[in-house]
Design an enzyme around this catalytic site. Structure first.
Site, short mmCIF file in Angstrom:
data_model
loop_
_atom_site.label_atom_id
_atom_site.label_comp_id
_atom_site.label_asym_id
_atom_site.label_seq_id
_atom_site.Cartn_x
_atom_site.Cartn_y
_atom_site.Cartn_z
CG ASP A 283 -19.87 96.49 72.42
OD1 ASP A 283 -21.10 96.29 72.41
OD2 ASP A 283 -19.35 97.56 72.00
CB ILE A 284 -16.53 97.64 68.30
CG1 ILE A 284 -15.31 98.01 67.50
CG2 ILE A 284 -17.56 98.75 68.29
CD1 ILE A 284 -15.56 98.13 65.99
CD GLN B 277 -32.65 96.86 68.75
OE1 GLN B 277 -33.81 96.99 69.14
NE2 GLN B 277 -32.24 95.83 68.02
CG HIS C 144 -27.18 93.23 70.29
ND1 HIS C 144 -27.92 93.76 69.25
CD2 HIS C 144 -26.91 94.25 71.12
CE1 HIS C 144 -28.05 95.05 69.45
NE2 HIS C 144 -27.46 95.38 70.57
CG HIS D 261 -25.30 94.94 75.42
ND1 HIS D 261 -24.29 95.72 74.90
CD2 HIS D 261 -26.42 95.28 74.74
CE1 HIS D 261 -24.78 96.51 73.96
NE2 HIS D 261 -26.08 96.27 73.85
P1 5GP Z 1 -27.21 98.45 71.09
O1 5GP Z 1 -26.93 99.92 71.23
O2 5GP Z 1 -27.92 98.17 69.79
O3 5GP Z 1 -27.84 97.82 72.27
O4 5GP Z 1 -25.77 97.76 71.02
C1 5GP Z 1 -25.01 97.69 69.86
C2 5GP Z 1 -23.60 97.41 70.31
O5 5GP Z 1 -22.86 96.97 69.20
C3 5GP Z 1 -22.89 98.62 70.89
O6 5GP Z 1 -22.47 98.35 72.22
C4 5GP Z 1 -21.72 98.85 69.93
O7 5GP Z 1 -20.54 99.26 70.58
C5 5GP Z 1 -21.57 97.48 69.28
N1 5GP Z 1 -21.05 97.53 67.93
C6 5GP Z 1 -21.44 98.39 66.93
N2 5GP Z 1 -20.76 98.12 65.81
C7 5GP Z 1 -19.92 97.09 66.09
C8 5GP Z 1 -18.95 96.37 65.31
O8 5GP Z 1 -18.72 96.62 64.13
N3 5GP Z 1 -18.27 95.39 65.95
C9 5GP Z 1 -18.50 95.06 67.26
N4 5GP Z 1 -17.76 94.06 67.78
N5 5GP Z 1 -19.41 95.70 68.02
C10 5GP Z 1 -20.11 96.71 67.43
#
Ligand code: 5GP
Ligand code: ZN
Length: 113
Positions: free
Chosen positions: A29-30, A93, A99, A101
């Site tokens: 994760d970034i 989300q 995805h 985590h």
């Molecule tokens: P969500 O909030 O949708 O459950 O999780 C999305 C995740 O993707 C977040 O934890 C965010 O830090 C990660 N993320 C967003 N953009 C990028 C990216 O460009 N590269 C990577 N490696 N992770 C990302």
């Protein structure tokens, strides 16, 4: 389709990949929320957990889960870790390509925010 994670699958956006096969990829994760924080995603675009089809995607869903489990152990999280899939805005989300985590290597608390 303008999907960030499809671009990572296609190699158009760089990511620190830790695993890939013909069905899934996993990458860090970034914005890590724990010392270990990676995402396991299907190569196939599925927007949310609600769009996962019981008829078509059972094997894929299992593969995502077992990939998460195996990589968590490989990353030293055998004593405990957490898997999370956020679904839609109310579920937190932000990227609409499913995805899983995987978080570990620190004490995790409950309930989550
Ligand atoms: P969500 O909030 O949708 O459950 O999780 C999305 C995740 O993707 C977040 O934890 C965010 O830090 C990660 N993320 C967003 N953009 C990028 C990216 O460009 N590269 C990577 N490696 N992770 C990302
Ligand atoms: Zn996508």
């Amino acid at each position: 389709m303008d999907c960030l994670f499809c671009k990572i699958v296609a190699g158009e956006i760089p990511a620190h990949k830790i695993y890939e096969d013909d069905q899934v990829i996993a990458f860090n994760d970034i914005a890590p929320q724990a010392p270990v924080h990676f995402l396991v995603i299907p190569r196939k675009h599925i927007a949310t957990l609600n769009d996962l089809s019981e008829e078509d995607d059972q094997a894929l869903a299992g593969h995502i889960l077992f990939t998460a489990q195996r990589l968590a152990v490989e990353q030293g999280c055998q004593d405990g870790f957490r898997v999370v899939m956020n679904c839609n805005d109310l579920g937190g989300q932000t990227v609409y390509h499913i995805h899983m985590h995987v978080l570990g290597q620190r004490q995790l608390h409950w309930p989550p925010g």
